[in-house]
Every structure is written in structure tokens, then in C-alpha cells.
Design a protein around this motif. Structure first.
Motif, mmCIF file in Angstrom:
data_model
loop_
_atom_site.group_PDB
_atom_site.id
_atom_site.type_symbol
_atom_site.label_atom_id
_atom_site.label_comp_id
_atom_site.label_asym_id
_atom_site.label_seq_id
_atom_site.Cartn_x
_atom_site.Cartn_y
_atom_site.Cartn_z
ATOM 1 N N ALA A 178 0.831 -1.207 0.000
ATOM 2 C CA ALA A 178 0.000 0.000 0.000
ATOM 3 C C ALA A 178 0.864 1.254 0.000
ATOM 4 N N ILE A 179 1.936 1.225 0.790
ATOM 5 C CA ILE A 179 2.843 2.375 0.833
ATOM 6 C C ILE A 179 3.515 2.568 -0.519
ATOM 7 N N LEU A 180 3.978 1.468 -1.118
ATOM 8 C CA LEU A 180 4.664 1.563 -2.403
ATOM 9 C C LEU A 180 3.734 2.094 -3.484
ATOM 10 N N ALA A 181 2.461 1.695 -3.429
ATOM 11 C CA ALA A 181 1.497 2.164 -4.428
ATOM 12 C C ALA A 181 1.301 3.671 -4.351
ATOM 13 N N CYS A 182 1.461 4.240 -3.150
ATOM 14 C CA CYS A 182 1.316 5.690 -2.998
ATOM 15 C C CYS A 182 2.390 6.456 -3.762
ATOM 16 N N LEU A 183 3.505 5.804 -4.017
ATOM 17 C CA LEU A 183 4.651 6.497 -4.600
ATOM 18 C C LEU A 183 4.701 6.383 -6.116
ATOM 19 N N ASN A 184 3.647 5.830 -6.722
ATOM 20 C CA ASN A 184 3.634 5.691 -8.183
ATOM 21 C C ASN A 184 3.715 7.037 -8.889
ATOM 22 N N GLY B 158 5.261 9.738 -7.815
ATOM 23 C CA GLY B 158 6.448 10.520 -7.488
ATOM 24 C C GLY B 158 6.666 10.599 -5.992
ATOM 25 N N PRO B 159 7.644 11.408 -5.556
ATOM 26 C CA PRO B 159 7.979 11.494 -4.131
ATOM 27 C C PRO B 159 6.794 11.961 -3.289
ATOM 28 N N MET B 160 6.762 11.493 -2.050
ATOM 29 C CA MET B 160 5.663 11.850 -1.153
ATOM 30 C C MET B 160 6.195 11.922 0.272
ATOM 31 N N LEU B 161 5.773 12.938 1.007
ATOM 32 C CA LEU B 161 6.158 13.085 2.401
ATOM 33 C C LEU B 161 5.445 12.046 3.259
ATOM 34 N N THR B 162 6.037 11.746 4.404
ATOM 35 C CA THR B 162 5.470 10.730 5.293
ATOM 36 C C THR B 162 4.036 11.061 5.679
ATOM 37 N N GLU B 163 3.775 12.329 5.995
ATOM 38 C CA GLU B 163 2.427 12.727 6.406
ATOM 39 C C GLU B 163 1.408 12.451 5.306
ATOM 40 N N ALA B 164 1.805 12.661 4.054
ATOM 41 C CA ALA B 164 0.900 12.416 2.935
ATOM 42 C C ALA B 164 0.646 10.919 2.753
ATOM 43 N N ILE B 165 1.674 10.107 2.980
ATOM 44 C CA ILE B 165 1.501 8.654 2.894
ATOM 45 C C ILE B 165 0.523 8.185 3.962
ATOM 46 N N VAL B 166 0.645 8.744 5.165
ATOM 47 C CA VAL B 166 -0.273 8.398 6.254
ATOM 48 C C VAL B 166 -1.708 8.725 5.862
ATOM 49 N N ARG B 167 -1.914 9.921 5.303
ATOM 50 C CA ARG B 167 -3.269 10.325 4.915
ATOM 51 C C ARG B 167 -3.818 9.436 3.801
ATOM 52 N N GLN B 168 -2.996 9.133 2.810
ATOM 53 C CA GLN B 168 -3.480 8.401 1.644
ATOM 54 C C GLN B 168 -3.757 6.936 1.962
ATOM 55 N N THR B 169 -2.930 6.326 2.802
ATOM 56 C CA THR B 169 -3.123 4.906 3.125
ATOM 57 C C THR B 169 -4.136 4.699 4.236
ATOM 58 N N GLY B 170 -4.331 5.722 5.083
ATOM 59 C CA GLY B 170 -5.209 5.569 6.231
ATOM 60 C C GLY B 170 -4.576 4.806 7.373
ATOM 61 N N LEU B 171 -3.273 4.525 7.277
ATOM 62 C CA LEU B 171 -2.549 3.821 8.335
ATOM 63 C C LEU B 171 -2.080 4.814 9.387
ATOM 64 N N ASN B 172 -1.775 4.309 10.594
ATOM 65 C CA ASN B 172 -1.294 5.224 11.622
ATOM 66 C C ASN B 172 0.171 5.576 11.372
ATOM 67 N N ARG C 14 14.958 14.957 -0.744
ATOM 68 C CA ARG C 14 14.525 16.263 -0.259
ATOM 69 C C ARG C 14 13.012 16.425 -0.314
ATOM 70 N N ASP C 15 12.373 15.779 -1.292
ATOM 71 C CA ASP C 15 10.932 15.927 -1.480
ATOM 72 C C ASP C 15 10.127 14.801 -0.845
ATOM 73 N N GLY C 16 10.764 13.962 -0.060
ATOM 74 C CA GLY C 16 10.063 12.867 0.593
ATOM 75 C C GLY C 16 10.564 11.516 0.110
ATOM 76 N N TYR C 17 9.740 10.505 0.305
ATOM 77 C CA TYR C 17 10.102 9.152 -0.109
ATOM 78 C C TYR C 17 9.702 8.914 -1.558
ATOM 79 N N GLN C 18 10.515 8.140 -2.256
ATOM 80 C CA GLN C 18 10.179 7.731 -3.611
ATOM 81 C C GLN C 18 10.567 6.276 -3.803
ATOM 82 N N ARG C 19 10.065 5.698 -4.864
ATOM 83 C CA ARG C 19 10.342 4.296 -5.134
ATOM 84 C C ARG C 19 11.832 4.093 -5.380
#
Length: 223
Positions: free
Chosen positions: A173-179, A181-195, A216-221
Motif C-alpha cells: 500500500a505504501i509503495l502504491a502511494c509512490l507511483n 512521485g515522491p511523497m512526504l510521510t504525512e501524505a503517505i499516512v493520509r493516503q493509506t489511512g494507516l497510523n 529532499r521531497d520525501g520518499y520515492q520508489r
């Protein structure tokens, strides 16, 4: 970090303990659960399959209590010094001011172990214990390889697995969020609904395995 050759002990409990064990298993590593029950008692019961997987992979369940000992709240502080004693270093991901994890840190310091702390939002009560340790001189870490380098494994570079193979549902689910491009941790939390602690723990393990990388722009694949 078990993904780069360091076995990972933790407490076998719900939450970050379980994520530490599961991260080790997902990376093909060994992990040890220090129980607050007898070593033959699968507690919590929902982790019975995880414990079996740990033991099948060369890990173990250990305990300061006799076989058959049930779960009592007073048991769990007794296991914390054992966790610290089995570890080469302790990495604190999140701790409020009254967290039991701080007992493990105190035991680690008494034993001369290294203590690393992952910082969090300064307004969050969930990180007050963590930030107190940083103020007192614990080593702040923002990248898993900082821990690896401190433990003498800075040249180890894990090979990335085939995409999706061997990943948990949470990691997928986390990896799918990064399709996109880069994403900050807070955005991954919001998009996945995980804590947030779960996402942070999974990202740490995925980064160690080369599945994601942080810029610099967050996590990426990283695949």
C-alpha cells in the motif's frame, strides 16, 4: 536493523513491537521476541502465526518467566532490560513521556548500549519522551543507514527484491502511494489511512531493503 544483517529483538506486543518483528521477517532476517509471559504462551494470541514464523526462520521467543506464566501487567517491565541486553543498540521510534519504551532505553544506557532516537512533530505528546532523550544527548537519526554506519555496517548495501515480491500488504500500500512521485510521510499516512508510527516503521524497513529511498521531497520508489 535486521535487513542488513543485524538480528532484531523486540517485545512481541501489539504496535511497534510487532512491526519490528514483521520487518525483520520481511527482510529475511532473524528476530527474537522477549515475552512478558512464559515462553510457551503466545501472547497476544493474534501473534501466534508471527511467532511460529519467527521460530521457523531461526529466531526465538525468550522470557524471564517460567513456562505457563500468564500475562500480567507487572510482568512486562521485567522484560525490558533483556531486550536492551540482547540488542547492540536501541532505536526509539516513538515514546510519550510515560512510555514503557523509556525503561528499555534506561536499561540500554546502564548496559552501555547505543541509543538512537527518531524525532517527531514537536507539538505531538506521543514524542515527548523521545525529544527529552534527544535533549539529554541521545543520538538523533533521520535515516536508517545512520544506524547501520554507527554499528559498523555502513558498506552493506541490501539488494532490492522484485517489485511486490515478499512485501506485506502494508508495504504494498505504501509503495502504491509512490507511483506518482515522491511523497512526504504525512501524505503517505493520509493516503493509506494507516497510523503514523506504523508507516514510519515500514518506511524504515523498506528503505533498508532498497524498496524506497528518501530525498529532499520525501520518499520515492527505489525499485
Amino acid at each position: 536493523p535486521p535487513g542488513v544483517g543485524f538480528p532484531g529483538p523486540s517485545g512481541g506486543a501489539l504496535g511497534i513491537d510487532a512491526q519490528a518483528h514483521k520487518g525483520a521477517l520481511a527482510a529475511g532476517g532473524r528476530t527474537v521476541a522477549v515475552m512478558g509471559t512464559g515462553p510457551d504462551v503466545a501472547y497476544p494470541a493474534v501473534h501466534k502465526a508471527m511467532f511460529a514464523q519467527m521460530e521457523a526462520g531461526g529466531g526465538a521467543r525468550v522470557s524471564p518467566f517460567p513456562f505457563g506464566t500468564s500475562s500480567f501487567p507487572s510482568n512486562f517491565p521485567a522484560r525490558n532490560p533483556i531486550i536492551a541486553g540482547l540488542a547492540q543498540a536501541v532505536v526509539l521510534v516513538e515514546a510519550p513521556s510515560q512510555s514503557g519504551a523509556l525503561q528499555t532505553v534506561a536499561a540500554a544506557l546502564d548496559l552501555g548500549r547505543d541509543v538512537f532516537v527518531v524525532p517527531g512533530p514537536i507539538t505531538s505528546p506521543a514524542f515527548r519522551g523521545s525529544h527529552g532523550l534527544i535533549r539529554d544527548g541521545a543520538t538523533l537519526v533521520e535515516h536508517p543507514m545512520q544506524v547501520v554506519e554507527a554499528l559498523g555496517g555502513g558498506m552493506i548495501q541490501p539488494l532490492p527484491p522484485d517489485e511486490g515480491e515478499g512485501l506485506s500488504e502494508t508495504q504494498q500500500a505504501i509503495l502504491a502511494c509512490l507511483n506518482g512521485g515522491p511523497m512526504l510521510t504525512e501524505a503517505i499516512v493520509r493516503q493509506t489511512g494507516l497510523n503514523a508510527p506504523l508507516v514510519l516503521a515500514e518506511l524504515t524497513m523498506m528503505e533498508l531493503d532498497g524498496i524506497v529511498k528518501k530525498g529532499r521531497d520525501g520518499y520515492q520508489r527505489g525499485l
